[in-house]
Structure formats: C-alpha cells, structure tokens
Design a protein around this motif. Structure first.
Motif, PDB file in Angstrom:
ATOM      1  N   PHE A   1       0.706  -1.115   0.065  1.00  0.00           N
ATOM      2  CA  PHE A   1       0.035   0.170  -0.106  1.00  0.00           C
ATOM      3  C   PHE A   1       0.849   1.155  -0.048  1.00  0.00           C
ATOM      4  N   ALA A   2       0.463   2.208  -0.918  1.00  0.00           N
ATOM      5  CA  ALA A   2       1.444   3.185  -1.052  1.00  0.00           C
ATOM      6  C   ALA A   2       0.791   4.763  -1.321  1.00  0.00           C
ATOM      7  N   VAL A   3       1.288   5.816  -0.614  1.00  0.00           N
ATOM      8  CA  VAL A   3       0.665   7.160  -0.780  1.00  0.00           C
ATOM      9  C   VAL A   3       2.020   7.903  -1.149  1.00  0.00           C
ATOM     10  N   GLU A   4       1.703   8.770  -2.288  1.00  0.00           N
ATOM     11  CA  GLU A   4       2.830   9.651  -2.670  1.00  0.00           C
ATOM     12  C   GLU A   4       2.254  10.838  -3.175  1.00  0.00           C
ATOM     13  N   ASP A   5       2.771  11.911  -2.476  1.00  0.00           N
ATOM     14  CA  ASP A   5       2.169  13.302  -2.575  1.00  0.00           C
ATOM     15  C   ASP A   5       3.263  14.382  -3.096  1.00  0.00           C
ATOM     16  N   SER A   6       2.699  14.987  -4.278  1.00  0.00           N
ATOM     17  CA  SER A   6       3.918  16.290  -4.686  1.00  0.00           C
ATOM     18  C   SER A   6       3.130  17.435  -4.642  1.00  0.00           C
ATOM     19  N   HIS A   7       3.776  18.448  -4.035  1.00  0.00           N
ATOM     20  CA  HIS A   7       3.144  19.677  -3.822  1.00  0.00           C
ATOM     21  C   HIS A   7       4.183  20.805  -4.024  1.00  0.00           C
ATOM     22  N   ALA A   8       3.480  21.565  -4.841  1.00  0.00           N
ATOM     23  CA  ALA A   8       4.370  22.827  -5.306  1.00  0.00           C
ATOM     24  C   ALA A   8       4.288  24.128  -4.293  1.00  0.00           C
TER      25      ALA A   8
END
Length: 661
Positions: free
Chosen positions: A378-385
């Motif tokens: 199970f994976a969560v990946e977040d990209s935030h500018a």
C-alpha cells in the motif's frame, strides 16, 4: 520454435506492405512510472533515460548491453550462470527489479532476470530510477527500478523492418538478427506489434587470450544463444483521455554457458535447452474530471530447463554435480493506482499492489517441489508545489510478504514441507526540488526495503548450503544532492552526490561443514551493514553536427561489518562516452566504455582487471529513409572481463539495415 519463425515472417511481411514514412518511437505512456511535478505531470529529475535512438546508434541489441550506457549503472556477469546483470549505484537486480511497462518481470525463484534475454528492438526507452524512486512501483525496490517502456503508435500507419549480421575478426559469421515493428492508429483504437530474432553460434575471443584447459581460444566454448520475441498491444481509446489495453509478450530462448577459465573455482558445463517467458496483461486509464484511475493486471509464466554435464563434451551426466532441472513458474499480479489532482499545486497518488509468485522445480527422477509467496503493498505519494520554485515530494508505503508454501526433497526424507513465515516493511521518502534560473537543485532521502527471495531462504545449493527461512528484510537509506540543467546550445547536465546505508544485508556465510551433504557449507544470513558513497556526472549536447553523450560514476562500497569480506562486481570508476557526427546522409560515430578493476563473484577474492574498449560505426541514410550501417565492437581487440574467468568477446564486425515504413 517453428511457430515463432512463422510469426516473425508474418510480421516482416506486414511491415513491408506499408507506405514509407518518417520513423519515430513514441512511448507507451501507460507503462511509465515516475515521480512527477504536480502541475504538468512532468517527471522530476534524477532518473537516467536511454532512448531508442541512442540504443540503436550503438547497436545495443540486449537490455544489458544498453544499460552499460546509462549513468550510475555498470554491467556485470554474476555467478556460475554468468548471466548479464546490472548494478545501479552498487545495487544488483534483486534490489533494483526490472519492469516492462510498469509490470515486474523478475524470476519468482531468485529475483534475478537475465538481461541478455531481453532485446531492445521494440522499446521506446529504458528508464533507470535510483534510490529515490516512485513508491508506486511497488515492493522490493531497495535500490531503485529499471523500467522498459515499449512503443505506442502516433500515426495512422508506422513501422520498420531491420536486421543484420555479425562477423568475428576472421570474417566468419557469428550471429544474425531480424526484427520488425508495426503500428496502426485509428480514432478509437490502436495496435502495436513487434517481432525479433537473434541467433548467435558463439563469439570469438581476443587474440591475446592464452588457452587454458577449459578454453582453447578462437570461438568461445558453449557461447551460443538464440532468442526470439513476439509482442503486441491492442488499445481502445473511446475518448481523448481514457485508454484500455490488452498486451501479450512471448519470449523463447536457449543458450549455453561458457565455462570458467580461471584457476579458483571448478568449471561448470551448463546448457539451457529452453528459457521461455510469456506475459499477458491488461492496462487501463480512466479519467474522472481532474482525477484518474489506473489498473494493471497480469499473468506471467516462466519456464526453463537447465542441464549440467560432466565435461566439455556435453554428452554425459554421471557425476554428482550433473543433473537435469526444470522450472515451471508463474506470477499473478494486480496494481491499482488513484491519481488525484487535489489542487493545481498538489498531486496525490495512492496505490495498491498484489503479487502471487509460484515456483515449481524438480530434477530428473524427483517429485515436483512447490514454493508460493504472496506480496502486497500500500503506497501514498504526494507532490506539492510550495511556490513557483520549490516542489516537495513525500511518500509512505507498507509492504507485506507471506510465505504460503515451501517444499524440499531429499532421497532420505522424501518431499518435506519447510517452515514458512511473514515479513513486513515500511518505506518512506522525502524530496525537495528547487528551480533555479539555470536548472534544478534536488535533495532527497529515501528508506527502502527488499524481502529475501525464495532462493535466499530455501535453497540447498546442490547440497552445499543450509536453508534459512527466517531471513529478515534488507533495508537501505539513500541520501542524494543533485543538480540538473538544460544549458545553451542544447546541452544538458546532471550531477549527483549520493550515499546509501544498508543494514541486514543478505550474504553467504560459511558454517559447520557437517550440516551439508556436500561440504564446504554455507548459509544465507543477515550479517552485514554496508555503505555505498558515490559521485555521478552526465552530460549531453551538440557542437554543430556533432552530438556528444558522456557519463562518469565514482562508487565506493564498504562492508561495515567485516572489511575483509568484499562487496563484489562493482568497479570504483566507470566511464562511458559516445559521439555521432552527421553530415548530409552520412553518420559517423564511436564510443568508449571503461572501468577500473573489481572484485568478482567467482569466489569474492579474485579481481577482474580494469579495461577500456572502443567501438565505431558508419551509416548512410537513403532518401526514402532506409539506413545501412557498418561497425565494429571492441575495435582494438582488447582482452577484458566483467567477471574473473569469463572473458568478453574480441573484435566483432557488423552490418545492419533499417527500413522505416
């Protein structure tokens, strides 16, 4: 095999029937996996990418040979099987798994895959992710991931046919190849198909090779190989955003294993009568406003046979070390990924992976032994500018591996169930990417893991080892500082300083000889802490009609537990450079690859000497687009080896043609 020949011929005839046009190699975007910027879905810097043009220019027909061109990667040949292996910043293929269009293809039993069995003719590019790699790849990406991205058509009709022959330094034919690719694109569907055949009788050794008992020089003993491949993808595109693809890949191969020519370990006389792999998969992309759902489901089979003979005649099997062994493996897998545009400046990805690996093996006269592993992630990946310059990427995943069945066979005990157990691991990473006027700075940290393979836990290694079902998970923490930039004049540069700390490293340890039926005796154990420190530089660009590409890797690996135990198969220095000059219809090019000495896995103490090998080629492209080229590998006929006791080919000439359709 006759069936494969017919399919190849049909593919070539289909391609010849088309209309001439410009060739290109657009990528199958559903097969891509990367860490992305939130606004435009563009990959963030850090990975190494080889496109098909560069691979073709250097006549790299296998994935292993192509990866030798990539920054941070060195080619090797490991162990008694002497198969093509790649190390990414010191991590091997068990720790940097291979994917095809985002689907794992490594062998269930030992986690390896022979890169010499995978041809490059149907690829759009090869992507090499390092320690900071997307968690949406799934489990076991301890040191990164290698993704082979295939083609996707971009015009109503496109295709190519090609082929060539290779000659040894005396002018005798040593191998030939033929391939064809064809693509059809319509408003609501597309088809991409390819076929390839590589057949080699054996390669010649350099003149400076001194004959030994197992090798008299000339053409290398037992170095034949034959690989054929058929692939297709049928895609449905009901609208501008959605895509539903059915894919199929069939690989058939056979090969010999050249015997060891050193003086440290005993030679093995091995042949693989067949090495076959089949993949059937479904890949989908469904858009829901600004959000998307991606699904991959696959069934992968792997079958091979290994015959070990008494001697170089390859006719008798009377010794205890001789056998006939068969593998019949399969993998069923599923991955589901949700891609959510939470805001213009924020991109969230959530992924679930399921993988069931089944390994079945037996030697002649023995019952079949079955091993079964189930792995979930199970994976969560977040990209935030954060602002116009700074992007932060964070990820967290949980992996769980359940050993569901394990069996062993011995004449005295019969078929016996082995102990099974579970392992789990938490992975996390954080990266900061800062845009300068002249490029991008990056700082990343990633904590990754790898579960012990079935072979690590249960193999008796022909009676010389004791199984260890309780092996713990390998773990690594990666740190990197990097800079990438697009400079004036089409120049690009990428530089990185990195360090990787590994704990619970799995390696073979000598134990009491009385515990094995064929001493000396060893066992795979979690005994080591290790560290890899390095510098990586890559640059490419143009000076007028001259295109240049170069990369350099400095890598220092140390066993922190016991400095006397060497970490093998990686040189301290590795360098690659290629140049291509285009003048009208003519293309002239050359390359050089070099590496310093390395300790090798013949027994962990021997060394393969450093080397430098040069290659050259010349080509002419006709007005209709057809290309004819000639070239030479190992121009100066240098004697060198990636692994001690296994010399590489001497000077080889080749003539190729390629006709875009």
């Amino acid at each position: 095999m006759k069936r494969t020949h017919s399919l190849i011929a049909a593919s070539l005839l289909l391609a010849w029937a088309g209309h001439a046009g410009a060739a290109d190699t657009p990528a199958f975007t559903l097969g891509e996996i990367s860490v992305v910027a939130p606004a435009d879905d563009a990959p963030l810097p850090g990975a190494s990418v080889l496109d098909s043009a560069a691979i073709r220019a250097e006549n790299r027909e296998t994935v292993g040979a192509a990866l030798q061109m990539a920054a941070g990667v060195n080619l090797s040949r490991v162990g008694a099987r002497n198969e093509q292996m790649a190390y990414v910043r010191g991590f091997d293929l068990r720790q940097v798994p291979v994917f095809v269009d985002g689907i794992p293809v490594y062998v269930p039993y030992d986690g390896y895959v022979d890169l010499g069995r995978f041809t490059t003719f149907d690829l759009a590019r090869i992507e090499v992710a390092k320690g900071f790699s997307s968690l949406t790849y799934g489990p076991n990406t301890l040191g990164g991931a290698i993704n082979l991205v295939s083609r996707r058509p971009s015009r109503a009709f496109e295709g190519e046919v090609g082929g060539g022959i290779e000659l040894d330094k005396d002018g005798a034919r040593s191998s030939y190849r033929a391939y064809g690719n064809v693509g059809l694109l319509r408003e609501s569907w597309y088809l991409q198909a390819g076929a390839a055949l590589v057949d080699e009788d054996g390669f010649g050794l350099p003149d400076s090779f001194d004959p030994v008992a197992t090798e008299n020089g000339g053409r290398r003993e037992n170095s034949y190989r034959r690989d054929s491949k058929l692939s297709f993808k049928l895609g449905l595109t009901p609208n501008a955003s959605d895509e539903y693809v059915l894919g199929y890949v069939r690989q058939d191969g056979k090969k010999g294993n050249p015997p060891y020519t050193g003086s440290v370990v005993s030679p093995r006389y091995w042949q693989w009568p067949y090495w076959d792999k089949t993949s059937l998969f479904i890949a989908t992309h469904t858009q829901f406003g600004d959000h998307a759902l991606k699904v991959r489901a696959y069934h992968d089979t792997y079958e091979n046979s290994l015959y070990a003979y008494d001697d170089a005649t390859y006719t008798t099997q009377n010794r205890r070390s001789s056998f006939r062994s068969w593998y019949d493996d399969y993998t069923d897998g599923l991955s589901v990924e949700g891609d959510f545009a939470l805001a213009t400046a924020n991109r969230l990805r959530v992924a679930y992976h399921y993988k069931e690996d089944v390994h079945r093996e037996h030697d002649a006269g023995e019952p079949e032994q079955t091993f079964r592993d189930r792995t979930q992630s199970f994976a969560v990946e977040d990209s935030h500018a954060v602002n116009a310059r700074l992007t932060l990427v964070g990820g967290l995943s949980y992996d769980y591996r359940e050993a569901r069945r394990a069996e062993s066979y011995d004449v005295s005990t019969g078929l016996v169930r082995q102990p099974v157990g579970d392992n789990d691991a938490v992975n996390a990473q954080l990266g900061a990417f800062y845009a300068l006027d002249s490029g991008t700075l990056r700082a990343t940290v990633a904590r990754k893991s790898r579960f012990a393979t079935i072979k690590d836990r249960y193999s008796f290694r022909l009676g010389t080892a004791l199984p260890n079902p309780d092996l713990k998970t390998e773990r690594a923490t990666h740190y990197e500082l990097g800079y990438s930039a697009a400079l004036a004049g089409d120049w690009k540069v990428d530089a990185a300083l990195f360090r990787s700390n590994v704990r619970d490293l799995i390696q073979s340890v000598r134990i009491d000889a009385s515990q094995c039926s064929s001493p000396p005796c060893s066992q795979m154990q979690n005994v080591a802490r290790a560290r890899a420190t390095g510098l990586e530089l890559a640059v490419d660009g143009r000076v007028g009609a001259l295109k240049l590409d170069a990369n350099y890797l400095w890598l220092y690996r140390k066993n922190l537990e016991d400095a006397t135990v060497r970490l093998t198969d990686t040189p301290r220095h590795k360098f690659f450079a290629a140049a291509t000059w285009t003048q009208g219809a003519w293309q002239l090019g050359g390359s050089v690859e070099a590496a310093s000495r390395r300790y090798t896995s013949s027994d962990g103490r021997q060394q393969a000497a450093g080397y430098a090998v040069a290659n050259a080629h010349v080509g002419y492209r006709f007005a209709g687009g057809a290309l004819v080229e000639a070239g030479v590998h190992n121009l100066f006929d240098r004697l060198y080896a990636y692994s001690e006791g296994f010399p590489e080919p001497g000077r080889r000439y080749y003539v190729n043609f390629n006709l875009p359709l």
